[in-house]
Design a protein around this motif. Structure first.
Motif, PDB file in Angstrom:
ATOM      1  N   GLN A 306     -49.889  30.977 -55.918  1.00  0.00           N
ATOM      2  CA  GLN A 306     -49.643  30.383 -57.236  1.00  0.00           C
ATOM      3  C   GLN A 306     -50.593  30.952 -58.294  1.00  0.00           C
ATOM      4  N   ALA A 307     -50.130  30.895 -59.524  1.00  0.00           N
ATOM      5  CA  ALA A 307     -50.930  31.365 -60.654  1.00  0.00           C
ATOM      6  C   ALA A 307     -50.625  30.475 -61.859  1.00  0.00           C
ATOM      7  N   HIS A 327     -62.306  30.288 -54.811  1.00  0.00           N
ATOM      8  CA  HIS A 327     -60.853  30.533 -54.813  1.00  0.00           C
ATOM      9  C   HIS A 327     -60.290  30.627 -56.228  1.00  0.00           C
ATOM     10  N   VAL A 328     -60.937  31.417 -57.085  1.00  0.00           N
ATOM     11  CA  VAL A 328     -60.465  31.568 -58.467  1.00  0.00           C
ATOM     12  C   VAL A 328     -60.609  33.023 -58.897  1.00  0.00           C
ATOM     13  N   TYR A 329     -59.636  33.525 -59.646  1.00  0.00           N
ATOM     14  CA  TYR A 329     -59.864  34.753 -60.397  1.00  0.00           C
ATOM     15  C   TYR A 329     -59.277  34.550 -61.775  1.00  0.00           C
ATOM     16  N   VAL A 330     -59.910  35.165 -62.767  1.00  0.00           N
ATOM     17  CA  VAL A 330     -59.502  34.913 -64.154  1.00  0.00           C
ATOM     18  C   VAL A 330     -59.684  36.167 -64.995  1.00  0.00           C
ATOM     19  N   SER A 331     -58.734  36.347 -65.918  1.00  0.00           N
ATOM     20  CA  SER A 331     -58.885  37.408 -66.920  1.00  0.00           C
ATOM     21  C   SER A 331     -58.273  36.869 -68.202  1.00  0.00           C
ATOM     22  N   GLN A 332     -58.591  37.535 -69.325  1.00  0.00           N
ATOM     23  CA  GLN A 332     -58.017  37.104 -70.608  1.00  0.00           C
ATOM     24  C   GLN A 332     -57.106  38.202 -71.134  1.00  0.00           C
ATOM     25  N   THR A 333     -55.886  37.817 -71.503  1.00  0.00           N
ATOM     26  CA  THR A 333     -54.934  38.825 -71.983  1.00  0.00           C
ATOM     27  C   THR A 333     -55.264  39.210 -73.424  1.00  0.00           C
ATOM     28  N   ASP A 334     -54.611  40.261 -73.901  1.00  0.00           N
ATOM     29  CA  ASP A 334     -54.835  40.684 -75.286  1.00  0.00           C
ATOM     30  C   ASP A 334     -54.397  39.612 -76.274  1.00  0.00           C
ATOM     31  N   ARG A 335     -53.485  38.739 -75.852  1.00  0.00           N
ATOM     32  CA  ARG A 335     -53.049  37.644 -76.742  1.00  0.00           C
ATOM     33  C   ARG A 335     -53.999  36.457 -76.692  1.00  0.00           C
ATOM     34  N   GLY A 336     -54.951  36.473 -75.765  1.00  0.00           N
ATOM     35  CA  GLY A 336     -55.954  35.406 -75.703  1.00  0.00           C
ATOM     36  C   GLY A 336     -55.730  34.395 -74.588  1.00  0.00           C
ATOM     37  N   GLU A 337     -54.587  34.481 -73.894  1.00  0.00           N
ATOM     38  CA  GLU A 337     -54.367  33.514 -72.806  1.00  0.00           C
ATOM     39  C   GLU A 337     -55.288  33.828 -71.639  1.00  0.00           C
ATOM     40  N   LEU A 338     -55.688  32.790 -70.910  1.00  0.00           N
ATOM     41  CA  LEU A 338     -56.443  33.008 -69.674  1.00  0.00           C
ATOM     42  C   LEU A 338     -55.460  32.958 -68.521  1.00  0.00           C
ATOM     43  N   VAL A 339     -55.503  33.982 -67.687  1.00  0.00           N
ATOM     44  CA  VAL A 339     -54.593  34.036 -66.534  1.00  0.00           C
ATOM     45  C   VAL A 339     -55.422  33.757 -65.279  1.00  0.00           C
ATOM     46  N   PHE A 340     -55.000  32.740 -64.529  1.00  0.00           N
ATOM     47  CA  PHE A 340     -55.752  32.321 -63.340  1.00  0.00           C
ATOM     48  C   PHE A 340     -54.913  32.453 -62.079  1.00  0.00           C
ATOM     49  N   GLY A 341     -55.570  32.687 -60.975  1.00  0.00           N
ATOM     50  CA  GLY A 341     -54.911  32.565 -59.672  1.00  0.00           C
ATOM     51  C   GLY A 341     -55.881  31.952 -58.699  1.00  0.00           C
ATOM     52  N   ALA A 342     -55.361  31.628 -57.520  1.00  0.00           N
ATOM     53  CA  ALA A 342     -56.231  30.985 -56.519  1.00  0.00           C
ATOM     54  C   ALA A 342     -55.931  31.570 -55.145  1.00  0.00           C
ATOM     55  N   SER A 343     -55.894  30.720 -54.119  1.00  0.00           N
ATOM     56  CA  SER A 343     -55.630  31.194 -52.748  1.00  0.00           C
ATOM     57  C   SER A 343     -54.138  31.139 -52.477  1.00  0.00           C
ATOM     58  N   VAL A 344     -53.721  31.818 -51.420  1.00  0.00           N
ATOM     59  CA  VAL A 344     -52.329  31.626 -50.998  1.00  0.00           C
ATOM     60  C   VAL A 344     -52.183  30.198 -50.479  1.00  0.00           C
ATOM     61  N   ASP A 345     -50.972  29.654 -50.604  1.00  0.00           N
ATOM     62  CA  ASP A 345     -50.724  28.324 -50.061  1.00  0.00           C
ATOM     63  C   ASP A 345     -50.951  28.356 -48.546  1.00  0.00           C
ATOM     64  N   PRO A 346     -51.376  27.225 -47.958  1.00  0.00           N
ATOM     65  CA  PRO A 346     -51.770  27.282 -46.541  1.00  0.00           C
ATOM     66  C   PRO A 346     -50.602  27.146 -45.561  1.00  0.00           C
ATOM     67  N   LYS A 455     -59.284  42.612 -45.142  1.00  0.00           N
ATOM     68  CA  LYS A 455     -59.460  41.218 -45.549  1.00  0.00           C
ATOM     69  C   LYS A 455     -60.733  41.058 -46.395  1.00  0.00           C
ATOM     70  N   GLY A 456     -61.763  41.833 -46.048  1.00  0.00           N
ATOM     71  CA  GLY A 456     -63.036  41.718 -46.758  1.00  0.00           C
ATOM     72  C   GLY A 456     -62.955  42.127 -48.211  1.00  0.00           C
ATOM     73  N   ALA A 457     -61.846  42.750 -48.631  1.00  0.00           N
ATOM     74  CA  ALA A 457     -61.731  43.165 -50.030  1.00  0.00           C
ATOM     75  C   ALA A 457     -60.819  42.230 -50.804  1.00  0.00           C
ATOM     76  N   ALA A 458     -60.418  41.124 -50.181  1.00  0.00           N
ATOM     77  CA  ALA A 458     -59.458  40.231 -50.842  1.00  0.00           C
ATOM     78  C   ALA A 458     -60.119  39.466 -51.985  1.00  0.00           C
ATOM     79  N   ALA A 459     -59.396  39.410 -53.117  1.00  0.00           N
ATOM     80  CA  ALA A 459     -59.849  38.585 -54.230  1.00  0.00           C
ATOM     81  C   ALA A 459     -59.384  37.154 -53.991  1.00  0.00           C
ATOM     82  N   VAL A 460     -58.347  37.043 -53.181  1.00  0.00           N
ATOM     83  CA  VAL A 460     -57.653  35.780 -53.008  1.00  0.00           C
ATOM     84  C   VAL A 460     -58.086  35.158 -51.698  1.00  0.00           C
ATOM     85  N   GLY A 461     -58.344  33.848 -51.694  1.00  0.00           N
ATOM     86  CA  GLY A 461     -58.696  33.182 -50.439  1.00  0.00           C
ATOM     87  C   GLY A 461     -57.479  33.134 -49.504  1.00  0.00           C
ATOM     88  N   HIS A 462     -57.750  33.165 -48.193  1.00  0.00           N
ATOM     89  CA  HIS A 462     -56.652  33.119 -47.228  1.00  0.00           C
ATOM     90  C   HIS A 462     -56.946  32.079 -46.162  1.00  0.00           C
TER      91      HIS A 462
END
Ligand code: PYC
Length: 462
Positions: A306-307, A327-346, A455-462
């Motif tokens: 999910q994002a 379990h978070v990653y975030v960036s800001q788009t050129d329009r100013g929105e913050l885009v978030f993601g987390a872990s895969v669903d379990p 797996k050690g390079a994953a940004a996303v929790g698993h």
């Protein structure tokens, strides 16, 4: 492999038809913007609709960045244009339009680093190559370490990255604070930040533009793009144990060795049959069901990821920030929105609905990292599907079924690999040889026990 004299069609007639189907694409430029603005003329459609041919030299299943890039490089690099891309929905409606558009090459294994770095290189030049503004923004990528074991993995990754020539280094909390002043780097948090893997070449891109750019360029080369075209079966001829599925060691369901796994001869779709000597599975989410249709078993399980995106706020975040622990990653788009993601669903599922549980967990973790965001409102949430392999690396190349290729098992890394995958798959198909850059990712690595652990390079929790 496609023989030289077959690349544009095996007869002169087909070659002429293929050439004729190439389109002179109007250039996107300041001049054409002015011309269309002043003259109030309509822009031509970016790609055309075609009648479906009864046969193609190559049929690609999946109209996301992988399928479109494969089609584009087949045509642009190898002159193979009698190609169809089929999508059961619309172009870019799957993982390509649902990811969080993060680009990086700071992986853990040398094979992974080299591969994703080639992708980043192609992404850097993509706007010029496709004449389409894909809004690539190199802004630096930070993976935070909140405990000693993550710090150790960051150091390991930094060393492998440097060895392969990729710019990554471990930095301390004060340097993290300089790059992202809004991060809470104090020692009083639940999980204090001990350092970070800093990867300056990382960044973000406009993912829809990547899909549209490849689609437009592939169409201009004469590739047919068929949306709302669902593959319902794959026709395989000449298999010795007909109907059995083949595992990674080339054995059938019953354990018997299959002498000939057969060769692909076409696909069945909701719009009729298409004959083709080469079929490429470039799907995500349903990649194991498509491979099953050809009788090829892949060790893949599908999980939703999910994002979410917020309302736009004034630009303040100039790097991509990832925290595996929170379990978070975030960036800001050129329009100013913050885009978030987390872990895969379990749990494994094909559902692409968002859940309340996800946003509650996400909000709590984001505020631990950046308390100043407490008043920012979420606008939307969604999910995409991730095809996970046991070693978190993809499965690429030809399978035991002759002419049936896979470019699957992308887990949470698929979007960033789009260009290099397309380039490598096109080369594999055109030459009949596996390019060195994807040699490590063959299906048979699972039976040989030669896994490529990412797996050690994953940004996303698993
Ligand atoms: O691997 O950087 C990544 C990533 C971010 C979101 C999903 N994957």
């Amino acid at each position: 492999m496609i023989a030289d004299n077959d690349r544009n069609g095996s007869t002169n007639g087909r070659r002429r038809a293929s050439k004729a189907s190439q389109k002179k694409v109007p250039k996107y430029s300041a001049f054409s913007l002015l011309k269309h603005g002043v003259g109030s003329t309509e822009w031509p459609r970016a790609w055309r609709n075609h009648e479906m041919r009864p046969s193609y030299d190559v049929v690609i299943v999946g109209g996301g960045v992988h399928g479109l890039a494969t089609a584009y490089y087949l045509a642009a690099n190898h002159g193979i244009r009698n190609v169809a891309v089929l999508d059961k929905g619309y172009l870019g409606g799957g993982g390509s339009g649902r990811n969080t558009a993060i680009l990086r090459s700071n992986y853990l294994t040398p094979e992974g680093v080299r591969f994703y770095d080639r992708s980043l290189e192609l992404y850097r030049h993509l706007a010029a190559d496709l004449n389409f503004n894909v809004m690539f923004s190199r802004r630096g990528h930070l993976t935070l370490a909140h405990n000693d074991s993550s710090l150790r993995t960051m150091r390991w990754r930094a060393e492998v990255n440097k060895h392969v020539g990729v710019d990554s280094e471990v930095i301390d909390p004060s340097q993290v604070k300089e790059l992202v002043p809004h991060l809470d780097t104090s020692e009083s948090t639940r999980y204090p930040i001990l350092g970070a893997l800093y990867h300056p070449p990382g960044g973000i891109i406009r993912h829809d533009a990547v899909v549209w750019g490849y689609a437009r360029a592939a169409d201009a080369h004469g590739v047919h793009l068929h949306q709302k075209t669902e593959v319902t079966g794959i026709d395989v001829a000449g298999r010795s144990d007909s109907g059995a599925r083949i595992d990674t060691a080339g054995r059938s369901d019953s354990g018997a060795r299959i002498d000939t796994a057969g060769r692909v001869v076409g696909v069945q779709t909701n719009r009729g049959r298409i004959a083709a000597p080469i079929v490429v599975n470039c799907t995500a989410g349903w990649s194991s069901t498509i491979s099953d249709m050809a009788g090829v078993r892949t060790p893949i399980q599908t999980f939703p990821l999910q994002a979410a995106v917020t309302e736009p706020v004034r630009p303040f975040l100039h790097a991509v920030v990832v925290s595996g622990t929170l379990h978070v990653y975030v960036s800001q788009t050129d329009r100013g929105e913050l885009v978030f993601g987390a872990s895969v669903d379990p749990f494994t599922s094909y559902s692409m609905r968002g859940s309340l549980e996800f946003v509650e967990g996400l909000a709590g973790h984001v505020l631990e990292l950046m308390p100043a965001l407490s008043k920012v409102r979420l606008l939307r949430q969604w999910a995409g599907l991730c095809d996970m392999t046991p070693d978190y690396s993809p499965i690429m190349g030809e399978t035991p079924v002759e002419g049936f290729y896979v470019d699957v098992g992308w887990g949470t890394y698929g979007f960033k690999a789009g260009p290099v995958s397309g380039e490598a798959m096109a080369e594999a198909i055109a030459t009949g040889r596996t390019p060195e850059i994807i040699e490590a990712f063959g299906l048979d690595r699972f039976s040989k026990g030669e896994l490529v652990g990412e797996k050690g390079a994953a940004a996303v929790g698993h």
